[in-house]
Design a protein around this motif. Structure first.
Motif, short mmCIF file in Angstrom:
data_model
loop_
_atom_site.label_atom_id
_atom_site.label_comp_id
_atom_site.label_asym_id
_atom_site.label_seq_id
_atom_site.Cartn_x
_atom_site.Cartn_y
_atom_site.Cartn_z
N GLU A 1 43.14 36.55 32.53
CA GLU A 1 42.97 35.47 33.49
C GLU A 1 43.94 35.61 34.63
O GLU A 1 44.01 35.56 35.70
CB GLU A 1 42.79 34.12 32.92
CG GLU A 1 42.62 33.11 33.82
CD GLU A 1 42.34 31.89 33.25
OE1 GLU A 1 42.17 30.81 33.90
OE2 GLU A 1 42.49 31.63 31.85
N THR A 2 45.32 35.93 33.97
CA THR A 2 46.45 35.57 34.68
C THR A 2 46.12 37.11 35.95
O THR A 2 46.63 36.84 36.90
CB THR A 2 47.62 35.99 33.88
OG1 THR A 2 47.76 34.79 33.07
CG2 THR A 2 48.78 35.91 34.69
N VAL A 3 45.78 38.12 35.62
CA VAL A 3 45.96 39.27 36.23
C VAL A 3 44.70 39.07 37.28
O VAL A 3 44.83 39.37 38.37
CB VAL A 3 45.67 40.58 35.43
CG1 VAL A 3 45.10 41.67 36.22
CG2 VAL A 3 46.64 40.97 34.65
N THR A 4 43.53 38.60 36.98
CA THR A 4 42.61 38.02 37.83
C THR A 4 42.85 37.27 38.67
O THR A 4 42.87 37.27 40.06
CB THR A 4 41.31 37.48 37.08
OG1 THR A 4 40.97 38.25 35.92
CG2 THR A 4 40.30 37.09 38.01
N HIS A 5 43.78 36.11 38.66
CA HIS A 5 44.26 35.32 39.63
C HIS A 5 45.31 35.96 40.48
O HIS A 5 45.33 35.59 41.65
CB HIS A 5 44.68 33.91 38.97
CG HIS A 5 43.84 33.22 38.14
ND1 HIS A 5 42.60 32.92 38.75
CD2 HIS A 5 43.78 32.60 37.09
CE1 HIS A 5 41.95 32.47 38.24
NE2 HIS A 5 42.64 31.94 36.94
N LYS A 6 46.00 36.97 39.78
CA LYS A 6 47.10 37.28 40.64
C LYS A 6 46.58 38.34 41.80
O LYS A 6 47.02 38.34 42.96
CB LYS A 6 47.98 38.44 39.75
CG LYS A 6 49.29 39.19 40.22
CD LYS A 6 49.90 39.98 39.29
CE LYS A 6 50.51 39.08 38.15
NZ LYS A 6 51.43 39.88 37.20
N VAL A 7 45.58 39.05 41.18
CA VAL A 7 44.61 39.99 42.40
C VAL A 7 44.15 39.17 43.41
O VAL A 7 44.23 39.40 44.64
CB VAL A 7 43.76 40.85 41.65
CG1 VAL A 7 42.94 41.51 42.72
CG2 VAL A 7 44.19 41.71 40.77
N ARG A 8 43.86 37.90 43.03
CA ARG A 8 43.23 37.14 44.07
C ARG A 8 44.21 36.55 45.03
O ARG A 8 43.74 36.31 46.37
CB ARG A 8 42.35 36.08 43.34
CG ARG A 8 41.71 34.77 44.44
CD ARG A 8 40.65 34.08 44.10
NE ARG A 8 40.04 33.19 44.89
CZ ARG A 8 39.04 32.48 44.82
NH1 ARG A 8 38.14 32.60 43.82
NH2 ARG A 8 38.54 31.74 45.90
N ARG A 9 45.18 36.21 44.52
CA ARG A 9 46.37 35.61 45.24
C ARG A 9 46.64 36.46 46.27
O ARG A 9 47.14 36.18 47.51
CB ARG A 9 47.50 35.17 44.41
CG ARG A 9 47.42 33.60 43.63
CD ARG A 9 48.47 33.00 43.03
NE ARG A 9 49.10 34.12 42.15
CZ ARG A 9 48.87 33.68 40.78
NH1 ARG A 9 48.00 33.09 40.55
NH2 ARG A 9 49.53 34.59 39.89
#
Length: 378
Positions: free
Chosen positions: A68-76
């Protein structure tokens, strides 16, 4: 209106799956008619032993946090790139061309990528390894882009800063400088409020200063840049006296070739930055879909695993995805509570059993059903 949070839940079957689904739809419709409700299709995965599921359940919570953290990191990163370009990224996010919202509400297990006969532990390991590699790639690409951006920013700052620090090569022209065996030109930075003092005193700061030779080349909000001609042999003495009076003598060497080289370097850095930004942006869009898909498969495994541990074997549960608003979530959860009421209901509400939180899917509140939250905004 864009949905930023989804609930993935599983309910124990009340009769048949179709009856439970009808009860869920009608209950949610009465309590919060504007809450979208969809079936969340989970295939028949390989169960293994109860001990292996218990161990996997603990690891799934940690794995979910990482993915989840990586997903949000890419989105940011996408948001940052699009914000710089004054564009909207949220509507373009997709998984293989399928918009994120549709991918969640019409989730379909990728059998080719994650064969259902593979042990769950192996599937989870595959997901984690793949996401970890993508995160490493992201770090490398972002670092490369940031380095070029920093170099370009530094060069631009030198050209656009105050006269006290900026690069003067694009301000000073060859005609402004005298350089002979005996004469030289110095560049002096003078506070805007000290210009009268400069003009009245520069000829007396040392011997052999050429009278009326000081000329203002340019000025900014804080400083003005002046030239002054004098004999080369008194340059050091002049610099010392000027510094004592609060005037800054800038070291400068006229170098047309160097200036052309700097301009070429800046043009190249600008081109490199644009190319790297575009490349990083395209890569992030593609990778976001890949990482998000991995996250949803991990959520499906969590929902399946927690449901087996909660409701027992053989698997008898209904998985669904709902998108309540912040105002209607409490009403929707009341419906889910009612549909899950049974012999174990009071147990799952017991404050003494907070240690069983993991079996509730990691939510901050224990429910009599399995519940996972998918926050798209991070």
């Amino acid at each position: 209106m864009a949905v930023n949070k989804y609930l993935l839940v599983s309910l124990p079957l009340q009769g048949s799956a179709s009856q439970t689904w009808e009860s869920l739809q009608s209950g949610v419709s009465r309590a919060a008619f504007d809450t979208p409700t969809y079936k969340f299709h989970i295939p028949e995965l390989r169960v293994g032993t109860l001990d292996s599921l218990l161990t996997l359940s603990d690891d799934l919570t940690k794995a979910n946090q990482v993915v989840e953290t990586v997903t949000h990191k890419v989105r940011r990163q996408i948001d940052d790139l699009e914000r710089a370009a004054n564009a909207d990224s949220s509507s373009a996010l997709s998984v293989d061309g399928v918009p994120i919202d549709s991918y969640i509400t019409r989730f379909s297990w990728d059998e080719a990528k994650y064969p259902t006969m593979t042990p769950l532990r192996e599937i989870v390991d595959t997901i984690q390894e793949g996401v970890a590699k993508l995160e490493d790639d992201l770090k490398v690409r972002v670092s490369e882009f940031s380095n070029v951006k920093t170099q370009l920013t530094t060069m631009l700052r030198k050209q656009s800063g105050s006269m006290a620090v900026r690069d003067l090569s694009n301000v000073v022209k060859p005609d402004d400088i005298i350089s002979t065996e005996h004469l030289t030109t110095l560049l002096v930075v003078v506070s805007k409020y000290s210009q009268k003092d400069w003009l009245s005193s520069y000829e007396t700061l040392s011997n052999f200063v050429v009278p009326r030779s000081s000329k203002k080349l340019t000025e900014d909000n804080e400083y003005a840049l002046y030239t002054v001609n004098l004999f080369r042999k008194v340059a050091d003495s002049f610099k010392t006296s000027a510094r004592e009076r609060g005037f800054q003598v800038r070291e400068f060497e006229l170098d047309p070739e160097g200036q052309a080289s700097k301009q070429e370097e800046m043009t190249k850095l600008q081109k490199d930055q644009d190319e790297l930004r575009q490349s990083l942006q395209q890569w992030c869009y593609a990778v976001y879909g890949e990482v998000f898909s991995a996250w949803m498969h991990l959520c499906a495994i969590r929902l399946f695993t927690e449901s087996i541990l909660r409701y027992g074997l053989p698997p008898k549960f209904l998985a669904a995805v709902l998108a309540p608003s912040s105002k209607t979530e409490k009403k929707v959860r009341a419906v889910l509570d009612k549909l899950s009421s049974g012999t174990n209901s009071s147990f799952w509400h017991s404050e003494d059993d907070a240690g069983m939180m993991g079996l509730a899917g990691g939510d901050s509140e224990v429910h009599p059903y399995v519940s996972l939250s998918v926050n798209l905004a991070g």
